[in-house]
Write a protein that holds these residues in place. Structure first.
Motif, PDB file in Angstrom:
ATOM      1  N   GLN A 198       0.819  -1.208   0.000  1.00 40.96           N
ATOM      2  CA  GLN A 198       0.000   0.000   0.000  1.00 40.96           C
ATOM      3  C   GLN A 198       0.855   1.261   0.000  1.00 40.96           C
ATOM      4  O   GLN A 198       0.462   2.291  -0.548  1.00 40.96           O
ATOM      5  CB  GLN A 198      -0.939  -0.008   1.204  1.00 40.96           C
ATOM      6  CG  GLN A 198      -2.067  -1.025   1.084  1.00 40.96           C
ATOM      7  CD  GLN A 198      -2.894  -1.139   2.349  1.00 40.96           C
ATOM      8  OE1 GLN A 198      -2.688  -0.394   3.320  1.00 40.96           O
ATOM      9  NE2 GLN A 198      -3.842  -2.082   2.367  1.00 40.96           N
ATOM     10  N   GLN A 199       2.021   1.170   0.616  1.00 39.76           N
ATOM     11  CA  GLN A 199       2.916   2.327   0.648  1.00 39.76           C
ATOM     12  C   GLN A 199       3.923   2.310  -0.503  1.00 39.76           C
ATOM     13  O   GLN A 199       4.844   3.122  -0.529  1.00 39.76           O
ATOM     14  CB  GLN A 199       3.625   2.381   1.999  1.00 39.76           C
ATOM     15  CG  GLN A 199       2.661   2.525   3.180  1.00 39.76           C
ATOM     16  CD  GLN A 199       3.299   3.131   4.395  1.00 39.76           C
ATOM     17  OE1 GLN A 199       4.225   3.935   4.290  1.00 39.76           O
ATOM     18  NE2 GLN A 199       2.796   2.780   5.564  1.00 39.76           N
ATOM     19  N   ASP A 200       3.722   1.382  -1.446  1.00 38.53           N
ATOM     20  CA  ASP A 200       4.534   1.309  -2.655  1.00 38.53           C
ATOM     21  C   ASP A 200       6.021   1.157  -2.334  1.00 38.53           C
ATOM     22  O   ASP A 200       6.875   1.780  -2.973  1.00 38.53           O
ATOM     23  CB  ASP A 200       4.317   2.548  -3.528  1.00 38.53           C
ATOM     24  CG  ASP A 200       4.751   2.324  -4.973  1.00 38.53           C
ATOM     25  OD1 ASP A 200       4.739   1.158  -5.413  1.00 38.53           O
ATOM     26  OD2 ASP A 200       5.123   3.307  -5.644  1.00 38.53           O
ATOM     27  N   LEU A 201       6.311   0.310  -1.342  1.00 44.55           N
ATOM     28  CA  LEU A 201       7.692   0.029  -0.965  1.00 44.55           C
ATOM     29  C   LEU A 201       8.072  -1.354  -1.502  1.00 44.55           C
ATOM     30  O   LEU A 201       7.447  -2.356  -1.144  1.00 44.55           O
ATOM     31  CB  LEU A 201       7.845   0.076   0.555  1.00 44.55           C
ATOM     32  CG  LEU A 201       7.685   1.472   1.165  1.00 44.55           C
ATOM     33  CD1 LEU A 201       7.616   1.399   2.682  1.00 44.55           C
ATOM     34  CD2 LEU A 201       8.828   2.385   0.723  1.00 44.55           C
ATOM     35  N   PRO A 202       9.077  -1.437  -2.362  1.00 46.55           N
ATOM     36  CA  PRO A 202       9.408  -2.703  -3.047  1.00 46.55           C
ATOM     37  C   PRO A 202      10.188  -3.656  -2.144  1.00 46.55           C
ATOM     38  O   PRO A 202      11.252  -3.305  -1.622  1.00 46.55           O
ATOM     39  CB  PRO A 202      10.269  -2.248  -4.222  1.00 46.55           C
ATOM     40  CG  PRO A 202      10.951  -1.006  -3.708  1.00 46.55           C
ATOM     41  CD  PRO A 202       9.957  -0.334  -2.795  1.00 46.55           C
ATOM     42  N   VAL A 203       9.679  -4.847  -1.964  1.00 49.41           N
ATOM     43  CA  VAL A 203      10.377  -5.838  -1.158  1.00 49.41           C
ATOM     44  C   VAL A 203      10.207  -7.224  -1.758  1.00 49.41           C
ATOM     45  O   VAL A 203       9.235  -7.504  -2.465  1.00 49.41           O
ATOM     46  CB  VAL A 203       9.875  -5.883   0.306  1.00 49.41           C
ATOM     47  CG1 VAL A 203      10.108  -4.561   1.012  1.00 49.41           C
ATOM     48  CG2 VAL A 203       8.431  -6.318   0.386  1.00 49.41           C
ATOM     49  N   ARG A 204      11.156  -8.063  -1.445  1.00 49.36           N
ATOM     50  CA  ARG A 204      11.005  -9.499  -1.603  1.00 49.36           C
ATOM     51  C   ARG A 204      11.028 -10.083  -0.201  1.00 49.36           C
ATOM     52  O   ARG A 204      11.958  -9.814   0.575  1.00 49.36           O
ATOM     53  CB  ARG A 204      12.136 -10.097  -2.429  1.00 49.36           C
ATOM     54  CG  ARG A 204      11.963 -11.614  -2.579  1.00 49.36           C
ATOM     55  CD  ARG A 204      13.064 -12.259  -3.378  1.00 49.36           C
ATOM     56  NE  ARG A 204      12.768 -13.674  -3.565  1.00 49.36           N
ATOM     57  CZ  ARG A 204      13.600 -14.529  -4.143  1.00 49.36           C
ATOM     58  NH1 ARG A 204      14.774 -14.112  -4.600  1.00 49.36           N
ATOM     59  NH2 ARG A 204      13.267 -15.800  -4.271  1.00 49.36           N
ATOM     60  N   ALA A 205      10.019 -10.837   0.163  1.00 51.15           N
ATOM     61  CA  ALA A 205       9.887 -11.364   1.515  1.00 51.15           C
ATOM     62  C   ALA A 205      10.277 -12.844   1.546  1.00 51.15           C
ATOM     63  O   ALA A 205       9.817 -13.628   0.721  1.00 51.15           O
ATOM     64  CB  ALA A 205       8.463 -11.196   2.016  1.00 51.15           C
ATOM     65  N   ILE A 206      11.110 -13.202   2.520  1.00 53.67           N
ATOM     66  CA  ILE A 206      11.500 -14.586   2.743  1.00 53.67           C
ATOM     67  C   ILE A 206      11.111 -14.932   4.178  1.00 53.67           C
ATOM     68  O   ILE A 206      11.706 -14.426   5.136  1.00 53.67           O
ATOM     69  CB  ILE A 206      13.013 -14.810   2.553  1.00 53.67           C
ATOM     70  CG1 ILE A 206      13.483 -14.255   1.208  1.00 53.67           C
ATOM     71  CG2 ILE A 206      13.343 -16.287   2.704  1.00 53.67           C
ATOM     72  CD1 ILE A 206      12.951 -14.963   0.009  1.00 53.67           C
ATOM     73  N   ALA A 207      10.103 -15.787   4.337  1.00 54.81           N
ATOM     74  CA  ALA A 207       9.649 -16.212   5.660  1.00 54.81           C
ATOM     75  C   ALA A 207      10.118 -17.637   5.913  1.00 54.81           C
ATOM     76  O   ALA A 207      10.031 -18.500   5.034  1.00 54.81           O
ATOM     77  CB  ALA A 207       8.126 -16.133   5.752  1.00 54.81           C
ATOM     78  N   SER A 208      10.614 -17.876   7.124  1.00 52.97           N
ATOM     79  CA  SER A 208      11.060 -19.220   7.485  1.00 52.97           C
ATOM     80  C   SER A 208      10.908 -19.419   8.982  1.00 52.97           C
ATOM     81  O   SER A 208      10.827 -18.446   9.743  1.00 52.97           O
ATOM     82  CB  SER A 208      12.519 -19.451   7.063  1.00 52.97           C
ATOM     83  OG  SER A 208      13.386 -18.537   7.708  1.00 52.97           O
ATOM     84  N   GLY A 209      10.870 -20.680   9.385  1.00 49.10           N
ATOM     85  CA  GLY A 209      10.711 -20.969  10.793  1.00 49.10           C
ATOM     86  C   GLY A 209       9.385 -20.446  11.322  1.00 49.10           C
ATOM     87  O   GLY A 209       8.451 -20.169  10.571  1.00 49.10           O
ATOM     88  N   ALA A 210       9.322 -20.290  12.634  1.00 45.59           N
ATOM     89  CA  ALA A 210       8.086 -19.842  13.268  1.00 45.59           C
ATOM     90  C   ALA A 210       7.842 -18.353  13.089  1.00 45.59           C
ATOM     91  O   ALA A 210       6.688 -17.918  12.998  1.00 45.59           O
ATOM     92  CB  ALA A 210       8.108 -20.189  14.755  1.00 45.59           C
ATOM     93  N   ASP A 211       8.932 -17.568  13.011  1.00 46.61           N
ATOM     94  CA  ASP A 211       8.711 -16.113  13.003  1.00 46.61           C
ATOM     95  C   ASP A 211       9.864 -15.318  12.386  1.00 46.61           C
ATOM     96  O   ASP A 211      10.069 -14.153  12.742  1.00 46.61           O
ATOM     97  CB  ASP A 211       8.444 -15.608  14.417  1.00 46.61           C
ATOM     98  CG  ASP A 211       9.618 -15.809  15.363  1.00 46.61           C
ATOM     99  OD1 ASP A 211      10.610 -16.441  14.946  1.00 46.61           O
ATOM    100  OD2 ASP A 211       9.538 -15.335  16.512  1.00 46.61           O
ATOM    101  N   ASP A 212      10.609 -15.899  11.467  1.00 46.11           N
ATOM    102  CA  ASP A 212      11.692 -15.156  10.812  1.00 46.11           C
ATOM    103  C   ASP A 212      11.197 -14.575   9.492  1.00 46.11           C
ATOM    104  O   ASP A 212      10.728 -15.312   8.621  1.00 46.11           O
ATOM    105  CB  ASP A 212      12.890 -16.069  10.542  1.00 46.11           C
ATOM    106  CG  ASP A 212      13.628 -16.453  11.810  1.00 46.11           C
ATOM    107  OD1 ASP A 212      13.672 -15.631  12.741  1.00 46.11           O
ATOM    108  OD2 ASP A 212      14.151 -17.578  11.873  1.00 46.11           O
ATOM    109  N   LEU A 213      11.306 -13.265   9.367  1.00 43.67           N
ATOM    110  CA  LEU A 213      10.912 -12.595   8.129  1.00 43.67           C
ATOM    111  C   LEU A 213      12.049 -11.695   7.681  1.00 43.67           C
ATOM    112  O   LEU A 213      12.429 -10.749   8.385  1.00 43.67           O
ATOM    113  CB  LEU A 213       9.647 -11.765   8.324  1.00 43.67           C
ATOM    114  CG  LEU A 213       9.175 -10.994   7.084  1.00 43.67           C
ATOM    115  CD1 LEU A 213       8.788 -11.950   5.965  1.00 43.67           C
ATOM    116  CD2 LEU A 213       8.010 -10.063   7.428  1.00 43.67           C
TER     117      LEU A 213
END
Length: 249
Positions: free
Chosen positions: A145-160
């Motif tokens: 929504q804020q037009d901020l470019p990211v690639r997200a990598i989620a792993s484990g219980a809570d690592d982002l």
């Protein structure tokens, strides 16, 4: 192609391996793998690929790995830092110039999520403790929504881990394979244990999941190119190399 690349692509093998819980976790098995690789060079080019930044990985190399081990290349910070032969690859880092990392960090922090310790942050990686599932989705919606470019990598219980769109273990793996002369051959493999290794599993011609690999990797890795070892940690990597015919013990 460089002379080194020509030599590598004409018979050598390349291993690009995750570090934590893939190579580490069994000191005796790690030493056995390192010793085996050392006696077979230049047949095996040995590279590392870690989600942690370079300074953190260097401490592990100094404290955990055999003193004799010197990797041929190191990918760090979730595929946003590359060193080859000990020298930084500035061409790789330059592609992330201008990424609004501070803005991204502020947005995620404002949502109430804690950033990882400073040693795990870099100018091109913002790492947080965000519970898997709905919380990660909410973070990504807000960034979009804020037009901020990211690639997200989620792993484990809570690592982002949030990266520039061109970052990631997969992109850096392909880049390194090309730089070292293996890109157009099938004589290279990756090794890992968790979901943040999945991206490089999907682009490599061969992949080794160590015996202690998490279900998050095993359930999603490509069945035609990935293999799950019985042995954990470095022993599993060693078994995978033998299976590929890189060497015979």
């Amino acid at each position: 192609m460089s002379d080194r690349g020509m030599r590598n692509s004409e018979g050598g093998w390349l291993l690009i391996s995750d570090v934590d819980d893939t190579l580490t976790g069994d000191d005796a098995a790690l030493r056995e793998l390192v010793d085996a690789a050392a006696t077979r060079r230049p047949r095996l080019t040995f590279a590392l690929n870690s989600s942690r930044p370079s300074a953190s990985v260097d401490r592990t190399l100094a404290e955990v790995f055999p003193e004799s081990f010197v990797p041929d290349a190191v990918i760090t910070a979730m595929g946003t830092q590359v060193r080859i032969g000990g020298a930084w690859d500035d061409d790789w880092t330059a592609r992330f110039a201008g990424w609004p990392r501070d803005e991204i960090f502020d947005v995620v922090s404002s949502l109430g999520f804690r950033g990882h310790d400073a040693e795990y942050q870099t100018p091109h990686k913002a790492s947080f403790a965000v519970p898997a599932g709905d919380a990660v989705a909410a973070v990504l919606r807000e960034l979009e929504q804020q037009d901020l470019p990211v690639r997200a990598i989620a792993s484990g219980a809570d690592d982002l881990d949030l990266l520039p769109p061109g970052g990631g273990k997969d992109h850096a793996t392909l880049y390194l394979a090309q730089r070292l002369g293996f890109y157009e051959t099938h004589r290279w493999t990756v090794a890992g244990d968790s979901a943040n290794d999945l991206a490089m599993f999907r682009v490599a011609p061969h992949a080794i999941a160590v015996g202690n690999a998490r279900a998050e990797l095993l359930d999603a890795m490509p069945p035609d190119t990935a293999w799950h070892a019985d042995e954990p940690h470095a022993a599993g990597v060693h078994a995978g190399l033998r299976r590929l015919g890189v060497w015979v013990d």
